[in-house]
Structures are given as structure tokens and as C-alpha cells.
Design a protein around this motif. Sequence first.
Motif, mmCIF file in Angstrom:
data_model
loop_
_atom_site.group_PDB
_atom_site.id
_atom_site.type_symbol
_atom_site.label_atom_id
_atom_site.label_comp_id
_atom_site.label_asym_id
_atom_site.label_seq_id
_atom_site.Cartn_x
_atom_site.Cartn_y
_atom_site.Cartn_z
ATOM 1 N N PHE A 84 -4.079 6.368 -13.646
ATOM 2 C CA PHE A 84 -4.951 5.473 -12.747
ATOM 3 C C PHE A 84 -6.095 5.303 -13.604
ATOM 4 C CE2 PHE A 84 -2.365 7.910 -9.845
ATOM 5 C CZ PHE A 84 -1.763 6.974 -8.988
ATOM 6 N N LEU A 85 -6.036 3.809 -14.256
ATOM 7 C CA LEU A 85 -6.975 3.450 -15.199
ATOM 8 C C LEU A 85 -7.998 2.282 -14.458
ATOM 9 C CD1 LEU A 85 -5.345 3.346 -18.341
ATOM 10 C CD2 LEU A 85 -6.743 4.899 -17.667
ATOM 11 N N VAL A 86 -8.786 1.559 -15.005
ATOM 12 C CA VAL A 86 -9.774 0.763 -14.159
ATOM 13 C C VAL A 86 -9.363 -0.482 -13.374
ATOM 14 C CG1 VAL A 86 -11.749 1.243 -15.821
ATOM 15 C CG2 VAL A 86 -9.965 -0.564 -16.545
ATOM 16 N N ASP A 87 -7.866 -0.886 -13.637
ATOM 17 C CA ASP A 87 -7.382 -1.720 -13.085
ATOM 18 C C ASP A 87 -6.469 -1.140 -11.850
ATOM 19 O OD1 ASP A 87 -5.234 -0.697 -14.705
ATOM 20 O OD2 ASP A 87 -4.328 -2.503 -15.117
ATOM 21 N N SER A 88 -6.798 0.112 -11.600
ATOM 22 C CA SER A 88 -5.824 0.664 -10.451
ATOM 23 C C SER A 88 -6.678 0.916 -9.135
ATOM 24 C CB SER A 88 -5.532 1.903 -11.030
ATOM 25 O OG SER A 88 -6.303 2.923 -10.952
ATOM 26 N N GLU A 89 -5.986 0.931 -8.030
ATOM 27 C CA GLU A 89 -6.931 1.167 -6.695
ATOM 28 C C GLU A 89 -6.379 2.218 -5.963
ATOM 29 O OE1 GLU A 89 -8.763 -1.510 -3.269
ATOM 30 O OE2 GLU A 89 -7.386 -2.641 -4.598
ATOM 31 N N LEU A 90 -6.928 3.310 -6.161
ATOM 32 C CA LEU A 90 -6.299 4.463 -5.503
ATOM 33 C C LEU A 90 -7.398 5.134 -4.696
ATOM 34 C CD1 LEU A 90 -4.247 7.351 -6.942
ATOM 35 C CD2 LEU A 90 -6.396 8.082 -6.116
ATOM 36 N N VAL A 91 -7.155 5.748 -3.399
ATOM 37 C CA VAL A 91 -8.097 6.255 -2.727
ATOM 38 C C VAL A 91 -7.384 7.623 -2.178
ATOM 39 C CG1 VAL A 91 -9.363 6.318 -0.371
ATOM 40 C CG2 VAL A 91 -8.979 3.866 -1.683
ATOM 41 N N LEU A 141 0.877 -1.169 -0.014
ATOM 42 C CA LEU A 141 -0.007 0.119 -0.012
ATOM 43 C C LEU A 141 0.861 1.115 0.046
ATOM 44 C CD1 LEU A 141 -2.672 1.373 0.417
ATOM 45 C CD2 LEU A 141 -2.468 1.329 2.860
ATOM 46 N N LEU A 142 0.911 1.970 -1.043
ATOM 47 C CA LEU A 142 1.732 3.047 -1.348
ATOM 48 C C LEU A 142 1.038 4.393 -0.702
ATOM 49 C CD1 LEU A 142 3.009 2.492 -4.734
ATOM 50 C CD2 LEU A 142 4.400 2.298 -2.902
ATOM 51 N N LEU A 143 1.789 5.005 0.333
ATOM 52 C CA LEU A 143 1.132 6.143 1.097
ATOM 53 C C LEU A 143 1.885 7.420 0.510
ATOM 54 C CD1 LEU A 143 -0.645 7.157 3.365
ATOM 55 C CD2 LEU A 143 1.084 7.052 4.843
ATOM 56 N N ALA A 144 0.936 8.449 0.162
ATOM 57 C CA ALA A 144 1.534 9.568 -0.460
ATOM 58 C C ALA A 144 0.927 10.845 0.265
ATOM 59 C CB ALA A 144 1.564 9.632 -1.847
ATOM 60 N N ASP A 145 1.396 11.942 0.264
ATOM 61 C CA ASP A 145 1.041 13.149 0.784
ATOM 62 C C ASP A 145 1.000 14.413 -0.016
ATOM 63 O OD1 ASP A 145 -0.039 15.251 2.432
ATOM 64 O OD2 ASP A 145 1.189 14.747 4.164
ATOM 65 N N LEU A 146 0.118 14.585 -0.767
ATOM 66 C CA LEU A 146 0.121 15.942 -1.614
ATOM 67 C C LEU A 146 0.322 17.091 -1.096
ATOM 68 C CD1 LEU A 146 -3.156 15.226 -3.817
ATOM 69 C CD2 LEU A 146 -0.967 14.576 -4.410
ATOM 70 N N ASN A 147 0.453 17.151 0.099
ATOM 71 C CA ASN A 147 0.873 18.330 0.844
ATOM 72 C C ASN A 147 2.548 18.625 0.622
ATOM 73 O OD1 ASN A 147 -1.583 19.558 1.688
ATOM 74 N ND2 ASN A 147 -1.609 17.557 2.985
ATOM 75 N N LEU A 198 -2.734 -2.804 -10.438
ATOM 76 C CA LEU A 198 -2.808 -3.969 -9.603
ATOM 77 C C LEU A 198 -1.417 -4.658 -9.723
ATOM 78 C CD1 LEU A 198 -6.730 -5.316 -9.900
ATOM 79 C CD2 LEU A 198 -5.536 -3.986 -7.909
ATOM 80 N N PRO A 199 -1.084 -5.256 -8.867
ATOM 81 C CA PRO A 199 -1.398 -5.461 -7.593
ATOM 82 C C PRO A 199 -1.243 -4.379 -6.397
ATOM 83 C CG PRO A 199 0.504 -6.589 -7.611
ATOM 84 C CD PRO A 199 0.252 -5.922 -8.818
ATOM 85 N N TYR A 200 -0.664 -3.231 -6.984
ATOM 86 C CA TYR A 200 -0.479 -2.179 -6.018
ATOM 87 C C TYR A 200 -1.439 -1.400 -5.675
ATOM 88 C CZ TYR A 200 4.453 -3.287 -7.380
ATOM 89 O OH TYR A 200 5.693 -3.902 -7.890
ATOM 90 N N ARG A 201 -1.566 -1.000 -4.505
ATOM 91 C CA ARG A 201 -2.657 0.140 -3.823
ATOM 92 C C ARG A 201 -2.000 1.446 -3.324
ATOM 93 N NH1 ARG A 201 -4.483 -3.161 0.747
ATOM 94 N NH2 ARG A 201 -2.683 -4.407 0.500
ATOM 95 N N TRP A 202 -2.859 2.389 -3.731
ATOM 96 C CA TRP A 202 -2.292 3.765 -3.201
ATOM 97 C C TRP A 202 -3.346 4.476 -2.325
ATOM 98 C CZ3 TRP A 202 1.654 6.625 -5.576
ATOM 99 C CH2 TRP A 202 2.242 5.824 -6.470
ATOM 100 N N LEU A 203 -3.075 5.053 -1.026
ATOM 101 C CA LEU A 203 -3.570 5.968 -0.371
ATOM 102 C C LEU A 203 -2.884 7.427 -0.306
ATOM 103 C CD1 LEU A 203 -5.987 6.375 1.768
ATOM 104 C CD2 LEU A 203 -4.034 5.615 3.365
ATOM 105 N N VAL A 204 -3.548 8.347 -1.155
ATOM 106 C CA VAL A 204 -3.136 9.536 -1.124
ATOM 107 C C VAL A 204 -3.870 10.581 -0.191
ATOM 108 C CG1 VAL A 204 -2.685 11.543 -2.743
ATOM 109 C CG2 VAL A 204 -2.620 9.028 -3.736
ATOM 110 N N LEU A 205 -3.053 11.435 0.671
ATOM 111 C CA LEU A 205 -3.402 12.162 1.651
ATOM 112 C C LEU A 205 -3.554 13.775 0.916
ATOM 113 C CD1 LEU A 205 -1.521 10.962 4.635
ATOM 114 C CD2 LEU A 205 -3.843 10.197 4.037
ATOM 115 N N SER A 206 -4.473 14.492 1.208
ATOM 116 C CA SER A 206 -4.565 15.829 0.672
ATOM 117 C C SER A 206 -5.424 16.680 1.825
ATOM 118 C CB SER A 206 -5.459 15.769 -0.654
ATOM 119 O OG SER A 206 -5.480 17.254 -1.042
ATOM 120 N N ASP A 207 -5.167 17.925 1.779
ATOM 121 C CA ASP A 207 -5.770 18.778 2.712
ATOM 122 C C ASP A 207 -6.967 19.435 1.992
ATOM 123 O OD1 ASP A 207 -4.279 18.500 4.898
ATOM 124 O OD2 ASP A 207 -2.643 20.099 4.455
#
Length: 614
Positions: free
Chosen positions: A135-142, A82-88, A113-122
Amino acid sequence: MDIWKLGAIIWLFKSHVEGRAGIGKFLTSFVDNERKPTTVVFHGICWNNSVKLHVMKELSKAGIRSSQSMSKRTSLIDHTVLLLADLNCTGTDELIINASCIAQATQRELHRLPYRWLVLSDAPRSGRSSLWDPFLVDSELVLATVDGAGYTMTEVYKPSPTSPAILTPRGTFQHVLTDTRPHRELFRRRRDLMGVPLTITNTIQESNSSIYHLLQEDSLELEHDLISKNSYTLAKVAFLTLNATPVATFTNSFGYLQNGQWTGVIKELLEYNADIGTNVGMSQSRLKQVMFLDPLDNGRARFIFRQPALSVTANIFSLPFSPDVWIATGLSSFVAGVAYYLSTRLIKTRAEKGTVRDAYLLTMSALSQQGCEVQPRHVSARIVLWVVFTSMMALYAAYGANIVVLLQAPSTSVNSLATLAKSKLALGAADVNYNHFLFRASSDPVRNDIAKRVNSDKGPKAFYGLTEGVEKIRKGLFAFHSVVEPVYRQIDRTFQEKEKCDLMELDYIGYAAFHVPGSKKSPYLELLRVTFKRLREVGIKSAVNFRFEARRPSCKESIAMFSSVGITEMRPVLIFMAYGVALSVAVTAAELLVFHANRYRLRQRRVAVQLGRI
């Protein structure tokens, strides 16, 4: 004054640390809600070490692994990342778009896939932002946006590279995480592609008219390019199920490696001119280039032939009885000869003086159901002769009945590639592209022998059209390699019912089945993989296959059928008769030699007697 400023700075720094440190509870809840093994990787994070350490401790207490970087891993555990990123953080946008090569991965692999993303933003982000382009239909980004003391989660993806991003609610976190997804399965959330064009490349190599009939789906000329027609029909159903626009392209080869370059279907998929292709066979070299999905068509390529008659592969005149029966028959004949000789010698009369020669001549006459000039006159000898003829008559009846059956029976000796290579059957193949590539020199000695007989370097090559090949099968002693369905369809039209009873097929290629190849660059493979399985589960695949495929012809007249007996069937008997004639000539010559030798000896004796008198 300076003290007040210093206190304010410390207070602001402490608030910042505590705010960022609060992400630990959110991460813990988010990972727990995923219900799958997860390793959190800090990717695009500018937090100071104390904040990172605090978050990692929170994750560790919950039993969740974390890392500041993703080391080189095998593909077996990539699904845990699960890749964690911060847009700030400065530069995170470019880092996400470019997806710097972590763990030896390419740019496209990190977004899929199989990588997942969680992107933080203010602050919320627009769906038309270039940040979401990869990020197309086979991606999983939140995308987790700060909302007061919690977060609002949004799932982001694009149906196609040219369409705007779709933002769907994922849930919220206010001390407790709430998941608002209608379905947890990715397929069920993204099976509507909104008209995105999906392309299948079809192999056409038998008839140009196949392109028209394939697009019309009229089930005509099924003897040509059957696999492509069947595959396209089912692929179109799958595309429409996903609300995609079906697109068809055409090539003339299944895909082979020539001079270091791929051809046909494999080339089209490597260049991403299509998402999937016509069913092809799996091989190690192809597995490195494309991804294989479910088989759509059940077609298979085989050697098809009529089992040769038993008389061609074995001496049918020795088969009615087992070796033990033949040995018992010989011993019985010997005992019968001894009994007859003793019965004629124990009672000595002038009328009957039996010899060993007469005894066994009479026994052999009984065994072969022939008469003999020797006629016993004593009652005991006649009883022995009667028992011998009666026993041999029963044995002869059983022998004759078995011979009639064996003359009509096909053999089962050709049941593997090894026996096919050594058999007397002529070998041939359909004159299509894949057979010319298939029957080349092989490292397997058995397949190499077969390939040399089909695709000879010195003599004529044995490639035939479908009609000619099936006619050669009908005449017998010929094995034809082709996709079986068109052959069986032609057999139904041209064979008599009794000629369908001894059909046999052998697998030369070694593929269990042909499978649909997919481009590794296509983001729609996971959706298609699940859709193909659903088509099979609900019976659509079976229904479409039933329209296109021809079943193996059934044998309906296997009981009351008789065939003529020719030279081939009588070959062992003729050889036996030739040996008998040669033996009789040799015996006659020996008798003449003995007769003239005795005659000469008597003459010499007479001359000696006459000279002695003188």
C-alpha cells in the motif's frame, strides 16, 4: 448441567453474532461519509452466513450495494469498489499481501486506486508490519480497530517500498462517525513524499552536450533537444513541489516498436526504470503501454516553408479580373468593333471605306494599348474610337495596378497535406531519430506520398541538419519538417525581415500536442498529474515555456517591400508571346498560300483566254 452448558454456548454465539452484526451500522456510516458511489465487497471475511446476511440487509436499507465476491467488471466502475477484510479471520493477512486475482485484476492493481480498502482488526497493528508493504501513496486503506463499543480509524500507506508505513488518524465511530482528516483530497494529504527519489528519463538525440546543459538548466544551445530540456525543468519543479528527490536518466529515442520490442523512453517506463519521461506523441500502440499525463512542453513538429510566389502556382495575368469582367471586356470590344464598322459604312465616301477587318484590328489595338495604321476621318468613327481608347485606358490602369500587387503576393494554395504532396516544393526533414521512424510507408496515401519524397528508397534521402534545412527554407520552394521552436530561432538569426512574412507550417504527424508518458507501475502518477495541473494554473508552466520556446517570427515590413520580377513571373506572358509568334507564322503561311493559289488561278485563266482566241 448439560442444559447450562448448552445455554452458555448459545449465549456466546448470540453475543458473537450481535457483535459482528453491529458492523453494519459502522459500514453504513463509513460509506455515507465517503460521499461517492460504493459497492462493498466481502474480501477476506470468515463470518457465518447469518452475520453476512444481517450486514447486507443493513447496507441495503441505506441504499448501499454489497457483494460476497467481485465479479468481472469494466474499469469504468472499479472506482466504486470498497474491499472489506477482517484480520481476525485466518489467512486474511496473506490474502491482503498476495491480493488474489479478483475480477481479473493483477496483484498491484488491487492495492492501488481506484480500489479502496477497509480492514477490521481487534488489535492495533505496527507501522513496520509487512502487511502494509503493497500500500503505497496511490492506495487508500483504512484500518478500523475495535475500541470499546466503537472503532478507531487509521489511514495507512508507505511513501516508498523501502520506507516504514505512515499511520495517520482518520476518525472514530462511537454510534456516530467523526472524520478527523484535515483534507478530503488524497493529493493534499500525501503531497509530502519525504525525499523519495522520482525519476524522469530524457530523450537526447541531437547533441551530447545537451545532457550537461539540461542538468545545469542554463538555457544554452536551445536549438538542440529543446523538448527534453523544457520537460526536465518543469518535471524537476513538480518533484520538488512534492518534496521528492529529482533523478534524471537518459535515452536516445522517444520510443518505437521494433521487432516486437519497445525502445527508448517507452522501454524505460515499461521496465520501471523511471516514473515519467520526456514529452512524446500519443498513439494507440503507446496508450496500451504507458499512461499519458499533461503536456509539459508546448513543442510541436511541423513542415515549415515559405509560401511559393503566386506566379508559381497560378497565371497571375488572368487573376486581376474575375471571369465576369473578362467576359464583359470581350463583349464590349465586340460591340465597339460593330459600332466602328457601322459608323464607317453608313456614310459612304471615297476617302473612307471601312471593312470588318479594319474595325476589329483597330479595336484590338485599343484593347492592347497599341497604335494602328487605320485612321478614321469621319467624325462619328473618331468619336467611337475615342470612347474605345478612353475606356480601355481606364481598364488598363486597373489591370496594371493589380498586376504589381500580385507579383509581390505569396500564394495560399499550399494549405494542407494533400496540396503539399502535389506541390512543386521540395521536401526534407531534420536528421534526427524520430524523423527516420516517422517518414516510413503509411496506410494514408497522402502521407505515404510525402514519406516517399523525404525518405526515398531509390534516390537520395532528404535529411538535413538544422542550419542547412533553414537555409533551404530561406531560398524558397522547400518544406522542412522539424520541431518548430529551433527552426524559428534559426530563422530569427538568418532571415531578412521581408522573408519572414510568408512562413507557413503544416502538421504531418496529427498530434495535437506532445504529452508526458508515465509508467503504469509508478504509484506517483496521480500526485504528478495533479501537480502538473497546478503548475499550469499558477503560471509556472507558462513562465518556464517562455524561457525555452521561440515564437513564430512576426512580419514587420510587409507593406513597403518589393521583389524583382524574373522569368518565373513572366512565364505566362512569354508563353502567350510564343503562341502569338506561332499564330502569326501560321497566318503568314496561310496568306502566302492563298496569294500563290490566286496567282496560279489567274495565270491559268489567262492561258485559257489566249487559247480560246487562237
